[in-house]
Design a protein around this motif. Structure first.
Motif, PDB file in Angstrom:
ATOM      1  N   SER A  45     -10.171  30.631 -18.578  1.00 51.38           N
ATOM      2  CA  SER A  45      -9.002  30.230 -18.510  1.00 51.38           C
ATOM      3  C   SER A  45      -8.269  29.549 -17.743  1.00 51.38           C
ATOM      4  N   PHE A  46      -8.027  29.999 -16.127  1.00 56.06           N
ATOM      5  CA  PHE A  46      -7.505  29.743 -15.908  1.00 56.06           C
ATOM      6  C   PHE A  46      -7.899  28.604 -15.152  1.00 56.06           C
ATOM      7  N   PHE A  47      -8.916  28.155 -14.928  1.00 56.86           N
ATOM      8  CA  PHE A  47      -9.686  26.483 -14.927  1.00 56.86           C
ATOM      9  C   PHE A  47      -8.883  25.813 -15.995  1.00 56.86           C
TER      10      PHE A  47
ATOM     11  N   PHE B 234     -14.166  26.914  -8.688  1.00 56.81           N
ATOM     12  CA  PHE B 234     -13.229  27.065  -9.291  1.00 56.81           C
ATOM     13  C   PHE B 234     -12.013  26.505  -8.047  1.00 56.81           C
ATOM     14  N   VAL B 235     -13.137  27.106  -6.751  1.00 55.09           N
ATOM     15  CA  VAL B 235     -11.608  26.207  -5.809  1.00 55.09           C
ATOM     16  C   VAL B 235     -12.159  24.973  -5.363  1.00 55.09           C
TER      17      VAL B 235
ATOM     18  N   LYS C 280      -1.957  32.049  -8.178  1.00 58.76           N
ATOM     19  CA  LYS C 280      -1.988  32.640  -9.317  1.00 58.76           C
ATOM     20  C   LYS C 280      -3.758  33.012  -8.892  1.00 58.76           C
ATOM     21  N   PHE C 281      -4.656  32.518  -8.312  1.00 62.63           N
ATOM     22  CA  PHE C 281      -5.845  33.231  -8.232  1.00 62.63           C
ATOM     23  C   PHE C 281      -6.195  34.541  -7.212  1.00 62.63           C
TER      24      PHE C 281
ATOM     25  N   PHE D 125       4.591  39.037 -13.764  1.00 61.72           N
ATOM     26  CA  PHE D 125       5.733  38.741 -13.913  1.00 61.72           C
ATOM     27  C   PHE D 125       6.594  37.482 -12.880  1.00 61.72           C
ATOM     28  N   TRP D 126       5.997  37.396 -11.684  1.00 59.87           N
ATOM     29  CA  TRP D 126       6.330  36.693 -10.347  1.00 59.87           C
ATOM     30  C   TRP D 126       5.240  35.243 -10.819  1.00 59.87           C
ATOM     31  N   VAL D 127       4.056  36.119 -10.873  1.00 60.60           N
ATOM     32  CA  VAL D 127       3.627  34.689 -10.608  1.00 60.60           C
ATOM     33  C   VAL D 127       3.172  34.049 -12.095  1.00 60.60           C
ATOM     34  N   PHE D 128       2.728  34.472 -13.362  1.00 59.00           N
ATOM     35  CA  PHE D 128       2.493  33.334 -14.154  1.00 59.00           C
ATOM     36  C   PHE D 128       3.915  33.800 -14.780  1.00 59.00           C
TER      37      PHE D 128
END
Length: 356
Positions: free
Chosen positions: A96-98, A203-204, A222-223, A283-286
């Motif tokens: 999902s991050f990808f 991913f990296v 995020k990662f 909350f801060w990152v997403f």
């Protein structure tokens, strides 16, 4: 009676510990579901919204698995099954991050255009990765196919390990399987970790190659907030297991608890504390306004939804049942991988037809 852990209504390892565990799980899950509500209301990019909700849902799922493993009433089979399902969801989170970052570059089509467009000096975008991968990724098309394959294999391996693990646990029982000379749980855990390392490498490589386009959404933070904690919990689990095997927790094994029970308690209490911290960091990152960051840096965003400017809350969108169903449709992961592999094939076919 509650503090001593002997209250029958508690029915768990130590009353005071379970009370704290439930409190931590409630705080972590409550913060996460509040953040999900904000994304459903204010995030106007369907793709980013779905991917973000899937990622942050790891917090309540981790918390639930920790509570199941901490309870005395839970059987060993339930604990092992919960562990396998958690590992499977970790694969969904990485994919999902990808997908999240892929949306930021305009999807597979946009990524292909970026990689094949010549730079000012006439060269093309440098494909990042270890030497063994760069030898295989001699073209942007091969890079896209390789990255998607490296990520998708983790989903398939985690799914296979979960199915096999559940079948073995039901057939033979968790205790007998764990006590065998070559425990299938250890083998499956090792295979999953190796598969996870391959997925993280892919991913990296993707993120480093596409960093100019995705820098606006802070992919490194995020990662780190997602995968660093997953790696921490894995290393933490091995470290606590090693400490228990060397007798460091023998003095804590009182009140009918053995050393293995103490090891489980410490491991999952730490995980619950970390889940509260992660829920706050999310909350801060997403943030729900991530789509605005893309607009600010003029990156392509698919499916930005319009809102009614005459509404009393013009920044809000209506929450529909379809929004929740979209989050559950995890099979779009395989569709993304197919599009990544189909992109070079379609390009080659187009080139062949032009030559003909």
């Amino acid at each position: 009676e509650f503090l001593s852990g002997s209250a029958p209504v508690i029915g768990m390892t130590k009353g005071w510990m379970i009370g704290v565990a439930y409190g931590l799980a409630a705080v972590a899950s409550g913060l996460t579901f509040y953040q999900i509500r904000r994304h459903l209301l204010f995030n106007r990019s369907k793709g980013l919204r779905v991917c973000t909700i899937r990622i942050v849902l790891m917090v309540p799922l981790y918390s639930l698995q920790a509570i199941v493993s901490l309870t005395r009433s839970a059987s060993p089979q339930q604990g092992e099954v919960a562990e396998m399902l958690r590992r499977l969801y970790e694969a969904v989170v990485i994919m999902s991050f990808f997908q999240f970052l892929l949306i930021c570059v305009g999807g597979p089509k946009g990524m292909r255009e970026i990689l094949t467009t010549p730079l000012e000096d006439g060269s093309t975008r440098r494909l990042c990765g270890p030497p063994c991968c760069r030898r295989m990724w001699r073209s942007p098309q091969a890079f896209m196919a390789g990255v998607s394959a490296g990520l998708l294999q983790f989903v398939y391996v985690a799914l296979l390990m979960a199915v096999v693990g559940v079948a073995v646990t039901i057939a033979f029982g968790a205790s007998k399987v764990a006590e065998s000379q070559y425990s299938p749980y250890s083998v499956m855990g090792f295979v999953t970790i190796v598969s996870q390392v391959v997925a993280i490498n892919s991913f990296v490589c993707f993120t480093a190659t596409m960093m100019p386009e995705v820098r606006g959404v802070r992919p490194v933070l995020k990662f780190a907030s997602v995968k660093a904690l997953v790696l921490l919990t894995t290393v933490q689990s091995f470290a606590i297991g090693a400490m228990a095997s060397h007798g460091l927790f023998d003095s804590l094994a009182t009140g009918g608890d053995d050393v293995d029970r103490v090891r489980v308690d410490i491991t999952y209490m730490l995980i619950l504390v970390e889940m509260v911290a992660l829920a706050v960091v999310h909350f801060w990152v997403f943030p729900a306004d991530d789509f605005k960051r893309l607009q600010d840096v003029a990156l392509p965003v698919s499916h930005i939804e319009e809102v009614d400017p005459t509404s009393s809350h013009p920044a809000r969108r209506d929450i529909r049942l379809r929004d929740l169903l979209d989050v559950c449709k995890c099979w779009d992961i395989s569709r993304t991988a197919r599009e990544m592999r189909a992109a070079p094939e379609a390009q080659l076919l187009q080139g062949a037809s032009e030559v003909a």
